[in-house]
Write a protein that holds these residues in place. Structure first.
Motif: not given
Ligand SMILES: Nc1nc2c(ncn2[C@@H]2O[C@H](COP(=O)(O)OP(=O)(O)OP(=O)(O)O)[C@@H](O)[C@H]2O)c(=O)[nH]1
Length: 189
Positions: A2-3, A5-7, A40, A44, A47, A85, A87, A90
């Protein structure tokens, strides 16, 4: 996962062919953007970064940012999203693919290779750069193109180290873009 990756969800643009904001179209009682966010979220969490000037998307409860330079199409939206972002990885989507599923997105992340700047998907002859994975460092490349007013996303991708992965045929319908009124009518009938 989860932390890490940014969508980035592109939800701006003119929707000229549809004539109305595509992300707010209804499909089975939920808007297109809700369908995409639902796909999503298991990956994520919260995020999700929505890149759009439309404050109606704020009802969803995710962070929304407006294009730093407006009216530059997906290249402008991606530049803004990647600048925001935090991360390296993405996951990028557009709001006009309401049938996309968590399963497909998990598959995409599993098959993408972090040494590439961009991973785009392909369905038959059609490549989909807006169902893909982008390294945050692509913001510099997009910035250069944006300020040079070179706005063709496919051309930018050709210039960097990228991979194109073929979506399994069984999932073809999930990557359908709904851009026109006719496509929307076919979808909901
Ligand atoms: N943030 C942002 N998103 C954009 C921009 N232009 C297009 N998009 C998004 O990128 C995706 C693909 O856009 P297109 O279908 O090529 O363009 P569109 O403006 O949505 O529609 P048309 O006007 O009919 O071409 C959609 O999810 C749009 O919401 C932009 O300038 N900024």
């Amino acid at each position: 996962m989860e932390n890490k990756i940014t969508a980035i969800l592109l939800a701006g643009g003119k929707s000229q062919r549809m004539g109305t904001d595509k992300g707010l179209l209804d499909l089975n009682g939920k808007t297109f953007i809700q369908h995409v966010c639902d796909a999503l979220r298991p990956i994520v969490g919260s995020n999700i970064l929505i890149v759009s000037a439309n404050n109606k998307y704020d009802d969803l409860g995710f962070l929304r940012v407006e294009d730093i330079i407006e009216n530059k199409g997906p290249v402008g939206g991606l530049y803004t999203g990647l600048k925001q972002s935090k991360t390296k990885v993405n996951l990028v989507l557009s709001v006009d693919v309401p049938l996309v599923t968590t399963e497909l997105l998990e598959w995409l992340l599993k098959n993408h290779d972090e040494t590439f700047m961009v991973t785009q998907t392909k369905n038959g002859d059609k490549t989909s750069p807006l169902i893909g994975v982008y390294d945050r460092s692509m913001q510099t490349v997009f910035g250069e193109h944006l300020y040079g007013d070179q706005l063709k996303l496919r051309r930018v991708i050709e210039e960097v180290r990228h991979q194109t992965i073929e979506i399994p045929a069984a999932w073809s319908n999930q990557v359908q873009n709904i851009n026109t009124k006719e496509e929307y009518q076919n979808l909901i009938k």
